[in-house]
Write a protein that holds these residues in place. Structure first.
Motif, PDB file in Angstrom:
ATOM      1  N   SER A   8      17.102  19.681   7.541  1.00 58.69           N
ATOM      2  CA  SER A   8      15.703  19.822   7.927  1.00 58.69           C
ATOM      3  C   SER A   8      14.832  19.524   6.715  1.00 58.69           C
ATOM      4  N   GLY A   9      13.661  18.947   6.972  1.00 63.31           N
ATOM      5  CA  GLY A   9      12.768  18.654   5.861  1.00 63.31           C
ATOM      6  C   GLY A   9      11.622  17.757   6.275  1.00 63.31           C
ATOM      7  N   SER A  10      10.999  17.119   5.283  1.00 65.01           N
ATOM      8  CA  SER A  10       9.819  16.289   5.499  1.00 65.01           C
ATOM      9  C   SER A  10      10.109  14.840   5.150  1.00 65.01           C
ATOM     10  N   LEU A  11       9.826  13.965   6.107  1.00 64.55           N
ATOM     11  CA  LEU A  11       9.971  12.533   5.917  1.00 64.55           C
ATOM     12  C   LEU A  11       8.582  11.927   5.766  1.00 64.55           C
ATOM     13  N   THR A  12       8.366  11.199   4.671  1.00 62.38           N
ATOM     14  CA  THR A  12       7.086  10.536   4.442  1.00 62.38           C
ATOM     15  C   THR A  12       7.307   9.033   4.470  1.00 62.38           C
TER      16      THR A  12
ATOM     17  N   LYS B 225       0.820  -1.209   0.000  1.00 66.75           N
ATOM     18  CA  LYS B 225       0.000   0.000   0.000  1.00 66.75           C
ATOM     19  C   LYS B 225       0.865   1.275   0.000  1.00 66.75           C
ATOM     20  N   PHE B 226       1.981   1.213   0.722  1.00 64.89           N
ATOM     21  CA  PHE B 226       2.907   2.352   0.840  1.00 64.89           C
ATOM     22  C   PHE B 226       4.304   1.884   0.437  1.00 64.89           C
ATOM     23  N   PRO B 227       4.587   1.800  -0.857  1.00 63.17           N
ATOM     24  CA  PRO B 227       5.823   1.156  -1.325  1.00 63.17           C
ATOM     25  C   PRO B 227       7.121   1.937  -1.113  1.00 63.17           C
ATOM     26  N   LYS B 228       7.036   3.232  -0.827  1.00 62.88           N
ATOM     27  CA  LYS B 228       8.278   3.990  -0.689  1.00 62.88           C
ATOM     28  C   LYS B 228       8.234   4.963   0.477  1.00 62.88           C
ATOM     29  N   ALA B 229       9.425   5.270   0.947  1.00 65.93           N
ATOM     30  CA  ALA B 229       9.626   6.312   1.952  1.00 65.93           C
ATOM     31  C   ALA B 229      10.440   7.401   1.269  1.00 65.93           C
ATOM     32  N   THR B 230      10.097   8.660   1.529  1.00 65.82           N
ATOM     33  CA  THR B 230      10.811   9.761   0.896  1.00 65.82           C
ATOM     34  C   THR B 230      11.213  10.814   1.919  1.00 65.82           C
ATOM     35  N   PHE B 231      12.266  11.519   1.606  1.00 64.37           N
ATOM     36  CA  PHE B 231      12.686  12.675   2.384  1.00 64.37           C
ATOM     37  C   PHE B 231      12.984  13.793   1.404  1.00 64.37           C
ATOM     38  N   LYS B 232      12.478  14.991   1.708  1.00 64.20           N
ATOM     39  CA  LYS B 232      12.785  16.182   0.920  1.00 64.20           C
ATOM     40  C   LYS B 232      13.120  17.291   1.903  1.00 64.20           C
ATOM     41  N   GLY B 233      14.285  17.881   1.715  1.00 64.67           N
ATOM     42  CA  GLY B 233      14.672  18.931   2.644  1.00 64.67           C
ATOM     43  C   GLY B 233      15.862  19.719   2.156  1.00 64.67           C
ATOM     44  N   LYS B 234      16.518  20.357   3.122  1.00 71.45           N
ATOM     45  CA  LYS B 234      17.632  21.241   2.799  1.00 71.45           C
ATOM     46  C   LYS B 234      18.690  21.151   3.894  1.00 71.45           C
TER      47      LYS B 234
ATOM     48  N   GLU C 154      13.596  18.379  12.066  1.00 64.99           N
ATOM     49  CA  GLU C 154      14.303  19.655  12.221  1.00 64.99           C
ATOM     50  C   GLU C 154      15.723  19.432  12.713  1.00 64.99           C
ATOM     51  N   LYS C 155      16.662  20.052  12.039  1.00 65.96           N
ATOM     52  CA  LYS C 155      18.054  20.116  12.463  1.00 65.96           C
ATOM     53  C   LYS C 155      18.644  18.751  12.834  1.00 65.96           C
ATOM     54  N   VAL C 156      18.553  17.815  11.902  1.00 71.73           N
ATOM     55  CA  VAL C 156      19.200  16.518  12.064  1.00 71.73           C
ATOM     56  C   VAL C 156      20.679  16.724  11.738  1.00 71.73           C
ATOM     57  N   ALA C 157      21.558  16.433  12.693  1.00 75.71           N
ATOM     58  CA  ALA C 157      22.995  16.601  12.463  1.00 75.71           C
ATOM     59  C   ALA C 157      23.474  15.574  11.444  1.00 75.71           C
ATOM     60  N   VAL C 158      24.201  16.057  10.433  1.00 78.22           N
ATOM     61  CA  VAL C 158      24.781  15.176   9.424  1.00 78.22           C
ATOM     62  C   VAL C 158      26.256  15.516   9.268  1.00 78.22           C
TER      63      VAL C 158
END
Length: 181
Positions: free
Chosen positions: A115-119, A87-96, A128-132
């Motif tokens: 920072s961005g949106s995880l689906t 039903k939900f075949p993928k996970a996505t992240f879009k951010g900066k 928000e502000k995930v250290a990378v």
């Protein structure tokens, strides 16, 4: 004159393509293990990610059925009962990536914040502000990091019978080796 125009166009295309770095073999892991119980962990070695080095925009896509567990039955339950991957075949992240500047990168990792949106599982959550940690060596940019999230944030229901065997907080780690496009 025609040759000059062709050379300028070729250079501009080459410069534009240098702004994007991509991978189709990114690594995303998650773990929701509880001490004294069977390990609840999976790894996906085929995540796709792209980084626009001009503005720090970053996007990633993971096919949910690509997660591999040590236990085949656990993998089956994950896909059918928890992630509902048909039903939900993928996970996505879009951010900066905040403050990203490619010319400041070196072969030693620097800390940036993403920072961005995880689906996932049909639900979108803002991170928000995930250290990378980001480094660059020749034509490759390496991005690594981790964050913790709750299954309930994505409306994943864990049955009472196994609730004590699965952690509430899920640790997600990622590693992307992006090459110039």
């Amino acid at each position: 004159m025609k040759k000059l125009i062709y050379i300028i166009v070729l250079i501009s295309f080459n410069t534009f393509s240098q702004a994007k770095f991509i991978t189709k073999s990114g690594i995303v892991n998650f773990e929701a293990s509880v001490p004294s119980f069977e390990e609840v962990a999976a790894k996906n070695n085929s995540a796709t990610a792209i980084l626009n080095t001009e503005n720090g925009e970053f996007a990633a896509l993971v096919l949910v059925k690509g997660f591999r567990f040590k236990n085949a039955l656990m993998e089956e339950h994950f896909n059918e009962n928890y992630a509902e991957s048909d039903k939900f075949p993928k996970a996505t992240f879009k951010g900066k990536i905040d403050g990203f500047l490619i010319n400041k990168l070196s072969d030693k990792p620097s800390v940036f914040y993403l920072s961005g949106s995880l689906t996932f599982h049909g639900k979108t959550k803002t991170l928000e502000k995930v250290a990378v940690n980001i480094s660059k060596k020749e034509d490759q940019i390496n991005i690594t990091g981790h964050f913790t999230e709750k299954a309930s944030s994505f409306d994943i229901k864990i049955p009472k019978i196994v609730r004590s065997k699965i952690a509430n907080d899920i640790e997600v780690t990622f590693e992307f080796f992006l090459k110039s496009k």
